[in-house]
Design a protein around this motif. Structure first.
Motif, PDB file in Angstrom:
ATOM      1  N   LEU A   1       0.834  -1.212   0.000  1.00 38.86           N
ATOM      2  CA  LEU A   1       0.000   0.000   0.000  1.00 38.86           C
ATOM      3  C   LEU A   1       0.863   1.255   0.000  1.00 38.86           C
ATOM      4  N   VAL A   2       1.911   1.267   0.810  1.00 35.24           N
ATOM      5  CA  VAL A   2       2.799   2.424   0.855  1.00 35.24           C
ATOM      6  C   VAL A   2       3.463   2.644  -0.504  1.00 35.24           C
ATOM      7  N   LYS A   3       3.893   1.542  -1.141  1.00 33.25           N
ATOM      8  CA  LYS A   3       4.516   1.656  -2.456  1.00 33.25           C
ATOM      9  C   LYS A   3       3.525   2.197  -3.485  1.00 33.25           C
TER      10      LYS A   3
ATOM     11  N   VAL B   1      -9.115   9.324 -13.378  1.00 30.39           N
ATOM     12  CA  VAL B   1      -7.976   8.405 -13.224  1.00 30.39           C
ATOM     13  C   VAL B   1      -8.460   6.980 -12.990  1.00 30.39           C
ATOM     14  N   MET B   2      -9.422   6.803 -12.074  1.00 31.36           N
ATOM     15  CA  MET B   2      -9.899   5.461 -11.769  1.00 31.36           C
ATOM     16  C   MET B   2     -10.620   4.843 -12.963  1.00 31.36           C
ATOM     17  N   ALA B   3     -11.428   5.639 -13.671  1.00 32.15           N
ATOM     18  CA  ALA B   3     -12.103   5.117 -14.863  1.00 32.15           C
ATOM     19  C   ALA B   3     -11.086   4.775 -15.951  1.00 32.15           C
ATOM     20  N   GLY B   4     -10.022   5.569 -16.048  1.00 32.65           N
ATOM     21  CA  GLY B   4      -8.965   5.261 -17.009  1.00 32.65           C
ATOM     22  C   GLY B   4      -8.264   3.956 -16.690  1.00 32.65           C
ATOM     23  N   TYR B   5      -8.041   3.685 -15.401  1.00 26.85           N
ATOM     24  CA  TYR B   5      -7.442   2.413 -15.013  1.00 26.85           C
ATOM     25  C   TYR B   5      -8.340   1.249 -15.417  1.00 26.85           C
ATOM     26  N   ARG B   6      -9.650   1.419 -15.200  1.00 25.94           N
ATOM     27  CA  ARG B   6     -10.572   0.349 -15.581  1.00 25.94           C
ATOM     28  C   ARG B   6     -10.588   0.167 -17.099  1.00 25.94           C
ATOM     29  N   GLU B   7     -10.586   1.272 -17.820  1.00 28.42           N
ATOM     30  CA  GLU B   7     -10.640   1.198 -19.284  1.00 28.42           C
ATOM     31  C   GLU B   7      -9.417   0.499 -19.858  1.00 28.42           C
ATOM     32  N   ARG B   8      -8.258   0.734 -19.260  1.00 31.53           N
ATOM     33  CA  ARG B   8      -7.018   0.123 -19.760  1.00 31.53           C
ATOM     34  C   ARG B   8      -6.770  -1.269 -19.187  1.00 31.53           C
TER      35      ARG B   8
ATOM     36  N   LYS C   1      -6.461  -1.867  -2.915  1.00 32.18           N
ATOM     37  CA  LYS C   1      -5.351  -1.057  -2.405  1.00 32.18           C
ATOM     38  C   LYS C   1      -5.033   0.104  -3.343  1.00 32.18           C
ATOM     39  N   LEU C   2      -5.235  -0.113  -4.636  1.00 31.15           N
ATOM     40  CA  LEU C   2      -5.040   0.985  -5.582  1.00 31.15           C
ATOM     41  C   LEU C   2      -6.075   2.073  -5.354  1.00 31.15           C
ATOM     42  N   LEU C   3      -7.281   1.675  -5.042  1.00 26.10           N
ATOM     43  CA  LEU C   3      -8.341   2.642  -4.725  1.00 26.10           C
ATOM     44  C   LEU C   3      -7.978   3.437  -3.476  1.00 26.10           C
ATOM     45  N   VAL C   4      -7.499   2.752  -2.459  1.00 27.16           N
ATOM     46  CA  VAL C   4      -7.089   3.440  -1.225  1.00 27.16           C
ATOM     47  C   VAL C   4      -5.938   4.400  -1.510  1.00 27.16           C
ATOM     48  N   ALA C   5      -4.980   3.956  -2.317  1.00 25.76           N
ATOM     49  CA  ALA C   5      -3.842   4.815  -2.650  1.00 25.76           C
ATOM     50  C   ALA C   5      -4.299   6.073  -3.388  1.00 25.76           C
ATOM     51  N   GLN C   6      -5.229   5.908  -4.315  1.00 23.53           N
ATOM     52  CA  GLN C   6      -5.763   7.063  -5.031  1.00 23.53           C
ATOM     53  C   GLN C   6      -6.472   8.026  -4.077  1.00 23.53           C
TER      54      GLN C   6
ATOM     55  N   ILE D   1     -18.979  11.274  -3.906  1.00 22.34           N
ATOM     56  CA  ILE D   1     -19.602  11.430  -5.228  1.00 22.34           C
ATOM     57  C   ILE D   1     -18.604  11.080  -6.321  1.00 22.34           C
ATOM     58  N   GLY D   2     -17.359  11.519  -6.150  1.00 24.48           N
ATOM     59  CA  GLY D   2     -16.333  11.198  -7.135  1.00 24.48           C
ATOM     60  C   GLY D   2     -16.101   9.703  -7.266  1.00 24.48           C
ATOM     61  N   MET D   3     -16.104   8.988  -6.158  1.00 19.17           N
ATOM     62  CA  MET D   3     -15.918   7.541  -6.208  1.00 19.17           C
ATOM     63  C   MET D   3     -17.120   6.861  -6.848  1.00 19.17           C
ATOM     64  N   LEU D   4     -18.310   7.415  -6.627  1.00 20.01           N
ATOM     65  CA  LEU D   4     -19.501   6.867  -7.272  1.00 20.01           C
ATOM     66  C   LEU D   4     -19.401   7.008  -8.790  1.00 20.01           C
ATOM     67  N   VAL D   5     -18.926   8.158  -9.239  1.00 23.08           N
ATOM     68  CA  VAL D   5     -18.727   8.350 -10.681  1.00 23.08           C
ATOM     69  C   VAL D   5     -17.701   7.358 -11.216  1.00 23.08           C
ATOM     70  N   ALA D   6     -16.616   7.184 -10.479  1.00 18.13           N
ATOM     71  CA  ALA D   6     -15.586   6.243 -10.910  1.00 18.13           C
ATOM     72  C   ALA D   6     -16.113   4.816 -10.973  1.00 18.13           C
ATOM     73  N   ALA D   7     -17.097   4.492 -10.134  1.00 20.00           N
ATOM     74  CA  ALA D   7     -17.644   3.132 -10.105  1.00 20.00           C
ATOM     75  C   ALA D   7     -18.580   2.861 -11.272  1.00 20.00           C
TER      76      ALA D   7
END
Length: 224
Positions: A4-6, A78-85, A100-105, A153-159
């Motif tokens: 997670l730290v990394k 960013v999160m939607a881009g990760y899902r798209e790729r 953990k990537l979600l937590v890091a973001q 709200i931002g996380m809801l959009v990303a979901a």
């Protein structure tokens, strides 16, 4: 060092290296405040605002902007881009859980929002003498609640957004809505719950919403 730290370190480096995130997310709100404060009339007390200056009134609205820019535009895209790729799908095949990537973001973007808001407060105070909150505890509580709501709200959009472009489109609508109800476009006295019911009150509200120092300004609402 934990995974997670990394991830937090990696996402922080990616955030800093992205010119859009760095300039718009961190610096744009402060630039807007400094730019408005450079207009002399906006630094003069206004009778329409009860003797307050426009720059003093607008500074809290810029703090709202600093949170909304990151929570409603940067994070979902960013999160939607990760899902798209397919980044999240490939992470399921590794020991590092995608959560953990979600937590890091969240950690990186919340920290960026805090830095952006702090820059606004410091710049307003040093450059134009914008007063600090009279009730620091109440301000901190309101800020925490606000940033929690905006990032939720931002996380809801990303979901729900399947692509980065879709996330940007949804985020733009939500961002404009947050700016409106957050008092960036109109003062609280002109918000829907306080819209006047008489022509006389309407003219007074329009004068309060006019630019600082223009007590005699004529607007469509103020014309008889």
């Amino acid at each position: 060092m934990s995974s997670l730290v990394k991830l937090v370190q990696t996402e922080a480096r990616l955030f800093v290296r992205d010119p859009t995130s760095l300039l718009i997310g961190l610096l744009l709100p402060t630039v807007i405040l400094v730019g408005l404060g450079a207009v002399p009339i906006l630094r003069e007390p206004s009778a329409d605002m009860g003797g307050a200056r426009f720059i003093d009134y607008f500074a809290p609205s810029v703090i709202v902007m600093s949170v909304a820019v990151i929570g409603l535009t940067t994070l979902p895209a960013v999160m939607a881009g990760y899902r798209e790729r397919g980044v999240l799908r490939r992470m399921r095949t590794t020991p590092v859980h995608p959560g953990k990537l979600l937590v890091a973001q969240l950690v990186v973007n919340v920290a960026a929002a805090l830095v952006s808001a702090l820059l606004v407060v410091v710049a307003g105070r040093l450059a134009y003498g914008v007063p600090l909150p009279r009730n620091p505890l109440g301000f901190a509580l309101a800020f925490v609640l606000g940033i929690t709501a905006v990032f939720a709200i931002g996380m809801l959009v990303a979901a729900v957004a399947s692509t980065a472009r879709a996330a940007s489109g949804i985020s733009t609508v939500l961002f404009m809505s947050v700016m409106f109800f957050g008092g960036v476009y109109l003062p609280g006295s002109c918000s829907p719950r306080r819209w006047p019911g008489s022509a006389t009150t309407c003219r007074r509200a329009c004068r309060r919403c006019s630019t600082a120092g223009t007590a005699r300004a004529r607007t469509p609402c103020s014309s008889s």
